[in-house]
Design a protein around this motif. Sequence first.
Motif, PDB file in Angstrom:
ATOM      1  N   TYR A  66       0.853  -1.185   0.000  1.00  0.00           N
ATOM      2  CA  TYR A  66       0.000   0.000   0.000  1.00  0.00           C
ATOM      3  C   TYR A  66       0.890   1.235   0.000  1.00  0.00           C
ATOM      4  O   TYR A  66       2.040   1.195   0.432  1.00  0.00           O
TER       5      TYR A  66
ATOM      6  N   THR B 241      -5.054  -0.648  -6.905  1.00  0.00           N
ATOM      7  CA  THR B 241      -5.755   0.221  -7.845  1.00  0.00           C
ATOM      8  C   THR B 241      -7.127  -0.398  -8.091  1.00  0.00           C
ATOM      9  O   THR B 241      -7.394  -1.510  -7.654  1.00  0.00           O
ATOM     10  N   ASN B 242      -7.983   0.317  -8.736  1.00  0.00           N
ATOM     11  CA  ASN B 242      -9.306  -0.207  -9.101  1.00  0.00           C
ATOM     12  C   ASN B 242     -10.057  -0.780  -7.908  1.00  0.00           C
ATOM     13  O   ASN B 242     -10.260  -1.978  -7.802  1.00  0.00           O
TER      14      ASN B 242
ATOM     15  N   ALA C 146      -1.342  -2.899  -9.542  1.00  0.00           N
ATOM     16  CA  ALA C 146      -0.663  -2.521 -10.776  1.00  0.00           C
ATOM     17  C   ALA C 146       0.744  -2.057 -10.433  1.00  0.00           C
ATOM     18  O   ALA C 146       1.001  -1.563  -9.328  1.00  0.00           O
TER      19      ALA C 146
ATOM     20  N   LEU D 222       1.610  10.220  -9.327  1.00  0.00           N
ATOM     21  CA  LEU D 222       0.490   9.286  -9.331  1.00  0.00           C
ATOM     22  C   LEU D 222      -0.838  10.009  -9.167  1.00  0.00           C
ATOM     23  O   LEU D 222      -0.937  10.975  -8.408  1.00  0.00           O
TER      24      LEU D 222
ATOM     25  N   THR E  28      -4.693  10.500  -7.832  1.00  0.00           N
ATOM     26  CA  THR E  28      -5.363  10.187  -6.571  1.00  0.00           C
ATOM     27  C   THR E  28      -6.545   9.282  -6.880  1.00  0.00           C
ATOM     28  O   THR E  28      -7.343   9.557  -7.765  1.00  0.00           O
ATOM     29  N   GLY E  29      -6.626   8.189  -6.124  1.00  0.00           N
ATOM     30  CA  GLY E  29      -7.698   7.231  -6.343  1.00  0.00           C
ATOM     31  C   GLY E  29      -8.782   7.343  -5.294  1.00  0.00           C
ATOM     32  O   GLY E  29      -8.936   8.364  -4.630  1.00  0.00           O
TER      33      GLY E  29
ATOM     34  N   GLN F 290      -2.539   6.175  -6.403  1.00  0.00           N
ATOM     35  CA  GLN F 290      -2.556   4.829  -6.968  1.00  0.00           C
ATOM     36  C   GLN F 290      -1.958   4.851  -8.360  1.00  0.00           C
ATOM     37  O   GLN F 290      -1.839   5.909  -8.974  1.00  0.00           O
ATOM     38  N   PRO F 291      -1.581   3.677  -8.873  1.00  0.00           N
ATOM     39  CA  PRO F 291      -1.058   3.623 -10.240  1.00  0.00           C
ATOM     40  C   PRO F 291      -2.116   4.147 -11.221  1.00  0.00           C
ATOM     41  O   PRO F 291      -3.317   4.015 -10.972  1.00  0.00           O
ATOM     42  N   PRO F 292      -1.676   4.718 -12.335  1.00  0.00           N
ATOM     43  CA  PRO F 292      -2.635   5.217 -13.321  1.00  0.00           C
ATOM     44  C   PRO F 292      -3.400   4.075 -13.991  1.00  0.00           C
ATOM     45  O   PRO F 292      -2.989   2.910 -13.916  1.00  0.00           O
ATOM     46  N   ASP F 293      -4.479   4.415 -14.646  1.00  0.00           N
ATOM     47  CA  ASP F 293      -5.325   3.401 -15.283  1.00  0.00           C
ATOM     48  C   ASP F 293      -4.576   2.555 -16.304  1.00  0.00           C
ATOM     49  O   ASP F 293      -4.915   1.391 -16.518  1.00  0.00           O
TER      50      ASP F 293
ATOM     51  N   ARG G  67      -1.303  -4.350 -14.849  1.00  0.00           N
ATOM     52  CA  ARG G  67      -1.917  -5.096 -13.737  1.00  0.00           C
ATOM     53  C   ARG G  67      -1.121  -6.370 -13.488  1.00  0.00           C
ATOM     54  O   ARG G  67      -0.687  -7.036 -14.434  1.00  0.00           O
TER      55      ARG G  67
END
Length: 185
Positions: free
Chosen positions: A49, A76-77, A86, A95, A97-98, A104-107, A111
Amino acid sequence: MTEKAAFRADIKARTAALSLVYLADSDRGILKSLLALPEFQAARRVFLYISFGREVDTRALIDLCRKLKKPVAAPTNLNAGRMDFALLERPLSELPTGVYGIPQPPDDAVRVTPEADDLVVVPALCYDRERYRLGRGGGYYDRFLADCPAFKLGLCREELVVDSVPRESHDRRVDCLVTEKNVLR
């Protein structure tokens, strides 16, 4: 208020009362103990994390993993109660913000799924001596860990290790718990 909710509120208050000096000292001690673990040294990849607030710092660990050429993956996700990981290939400062305001990692990040030769660092508000955790209440990690073959490691400040956390049948414990003073297996 449920037993878990009341316990969670108490731990959050205890965490808020910890001094900044103690937080920094315990972060250094936990990192030193973690780096000495054979499971960390042998891990092909580290799933962890990205710390925020008063959580045990993982940012220094991310930097060290990068220097050691160990790939690092972060959650992520967090949609529909599900959590994926990811690869972290960008600097933390870049990075997005999620969910919950956590970087978090970008889209478009790759993965990955943990395997037996990986290490998963599991966050918690606190742990007990049997290595059960009290999370934030979303159940993401308990669902994720249910079928995870990797070595599961908890990080916790010694001041927040309790005799027993409230448990439910779906709660999972970690293989090893590291504090600034102890390694519990």
